[in-house]
Enzyme design. Structure first.
Site, PDB file in Angstrom:
ATOM      1  N   THR A  24     -33.694 -16.538  34.354  1.00 33.05           N
ATOM      2  CA  THR A  24     -34.937 -16.154  33.685  1.00 33.05           C
ATOM      3  C   THR A  24     -35.511 -14.853  34.237  1.00 33.05           C
ATOM      4  O   THR A  24     -36.123 -14.075  33.496  1.00 33.05           O
ATOM      5  CB  THR A  24     -35.996 -17.271  33.799  1.00 33.05           C
ATOM      6  OG1 THR A  24     -36.141 -17.646  35.178  1.00 33.05           O
ATOM      7  CG2 THR A  24     -35.592 -18.478  32.986  1.00 33.05           C
ATOM      8  N   HIS A 118     -20.038 -24.614  31.521  1.00 32.34           N
ATOM      9  CA  HIS A 118     -20.232 -24.668  30.061  1.00 32.34           C
ATOM     10  C   HIS A 118     -19.646 -23.447  29.348  1.00 32.34           C
ATOM     11  O   HIS A 118     -19.987 -23.188  28.191  1.00 32.34           O
ATOM     12  CB  HIS A 118     -21.725 -24.796  29.733  1.00 32.34           C
ATOM     13  CG  HIS A 118     -22.289 -26.129  30.108  1.00 32.34           C
ATOM     14  ND1 HIS A 118     -23.572 -26.306  30.594  1.00 32.34           N
ATOM     15  CD2 HIS A 118     -21.734 -27.373  30.086  1.00 32.34           C
ATOM     16  CE1 HIS A 118     -23.779 -27.595  30.844  1.00 32.34           C
ATOM     17  NE2 HIS A 118     -22.685 -28.252  30.556  1.00 32.34           N
ATOM     18  N   CYS A 155      -2.781 -13.328  11.866  1.00 33.12           N
ATOM     19  CA  CYS A 155      -3.385 -14.640  12.126  1.00 33.12           C
ATOM     20  C   CYS A 155      -4.696 -14.808  11.347  1.00 33.12           C
ATOM     21  O   CYS A 155      -4.851 -15.717  10.552  1.00 33.12           O
ATOM     22  CB  CYS A 155      -3.614 -14.829  13.625  1.00 33.12           C
ATOM     23  SG  CYS A 155      -4.317 -16.443  14.063  1.00 33.12           S
ATOM     24  N   THR A 191     -32.273 -25.596  37.782  1.00 34.67           N
ATOM     25  CA  THR A 191     -31.771 -26.469  36.724  1.00 34.67           C
ATOM     26  C   THR A 191     -32.609 -27.733  36.658  1.00 34.67           C
ATOM     27  O   THR A 191     -33.016 -28.289  37.679  1.00 34.67           O
ATOM     28  CB  THR A 191     -30.286 -26.831  36.925  1.00 34.67           C
ATOM     29  OG1 THR A 191     -29.916 -27.829  35.965  1.00 34.67           O
ATOM     30  CG2 THR A 191     -30.006 -27.345  38.318  1.00 34.67           C
ATOM     31  N   SER A 192     -32.846 -28.203  35.438  1.00 31.43           N
ATOM     32  CA  SER A 192     -33.604 -29.432  35.227  1.00 31.43           C
ATOM     33  C   SER A 192     -32.770 -30.669  35.498  1.00 31.43           C
ATOM     34  O   SER A 192     -33.293 -31.781  35.540  1.00 31.43           O
ATOM     35  CB  SER A 192     -34.120 -29.483  33.777  1.00 31.43           C
ATOM     36  OG  SER A 192     -33.030 -29.480  32.871  1.00 31.43           O
ATOM     37  N   ASN A 217     -36.427 -25.674  42.138  1.00 27.58           N
ATOM     38  CA  ASN A 217     -36.610 -25.587  40.698  1.00 27.58           C
ATOM     39  C   ASN A 217     -38.097 -25.458  40.390  1.00 27.58           C
ATOM     40  O   ASN A 217     -38.934 -25.981  41.131  1.00 27.58           O
ATOM     41  CB  ASN A 217     -36.037 -26.829  39.996  1.00 27.58           C
ATOM     42  CG  ASN A 217     -35.930 -26.649  38.489  1.00 27.58           C
ATOM     43  OD1 ASN A 217     -35.339 -25.677  38.010  1.00 27.58           O
ATOM     44  ND2 ASN A 217     -36.498 -27.573  37.733  1.00 27.58           N
TER      45      ASN A 217
END
Length: 246
Positions: A24, A118, A155, A191-192, A217
């Protein structure tokens, strides 16, 4: 702060978990905390699903670029928190990072070992032939397609971004646990701890490995009780205080 600084100073291997709060300060919106992007519009989870990509790939790419502000990704730069983790490496520590973030900023900051739990916004891959494309190719086309040619056959399949969409399997969890197996301490930043199975990693560190655990956090999490040290405050300011104590 002094206790956290002492714990980090003594550790040779610091396993780090990072979330949106780390980015952030670089101007990237927090997706899951109060007022974050996902809270503003729950339908985004539907549009950012593997099912929606396969059923409506052209519209998926339009929404994907909008939701993730993809045109801005190349402009974001690492901040003081990223720099702190790199400085720990410069001081001779092993600092493997397991990140939920898909912005590529840990790599930009120069950290040596990163697991993008992720995936990453900076690349996309052809579902048919497996050819991977960089950020420039993704941005050059409204709907990026594969340009690989086999003989006279193009492709031309629509690329899939290299992030874990809703409905996709998590492939990095075992690697993340293997990093924790070798660590002296677990440091969790920004991180939550809301998303599974990422949020099982602190449990693994505490109950399976009996590691000292640190959480910094902005807001409380449902996992706070797992940690030996918990700080709820602005992450950048907390890192500055820790650095002063080290």
């Amino acid at each position: 702060m002094e206790a956290i600084a002492t714990t980090l100073k003594k550790a040779k291997r610091i396993a780090v978990l990072t979330g949106a709060g780390v980015s952030t300060a670089s101007g990237i919106p927090d997706f899951r905390s109060a007022g974050g992007i996902w809270e503003q519009d729950r339908s985004r989870e539907y549009y950012m699903s593997s099912d929606y990509f396969h059923e409506h790939p052209v519209d998926f790419w339009k929404k994907y670029k909008d939701i993730f502000q993809i045109k801005l990704v190349g402009n974001y730069q690492p901040n003081e928190v990223h720099a702190f983790l790199h400085e720990l490496e410069d001081n001779g520590k092993e600092v493997p990072i397991i990140t939920q973030n898909v912005d590529g900023l840990h790599e930009k900051a120069g950290n040596n070992r990163i697991i993008e739990y992720h995936g990453s916004l900076t690349t996309a891959t052809c579902p048919t032939c497996g050819t991977q494309y960089g950020f420039s190719h993704v941005m050059e086309h409204e709907t990026p397609r594969c340009t690989t040619t086999y003989g006279s056959h193009l492709c031309n399949d629509i690329l899939k971004p290299d992030i874990v969409l809703f409905g996709d399997p998590i492939t990095q969890h075992d690697k993340a646990e293997a990093i924790i197996d070798l660590a002296d301490v677990l440091l969790v930043l920004g991180t939550s701890l809301f998303v599974m199975p990422f949020n099982f990693l602190p449990d693994y560190a505490k109950y399976q490995r009996n590691l000292p655990t640190i959480l910094i956090n902005r807001e409380p999490t449902a996992k706070d009780e797992l940690f030996d040290y918990v700080v709820h405050d602005n992450l950048t300011q907390v890192i500055q205080k820790i650095k002063q104590s080290m």
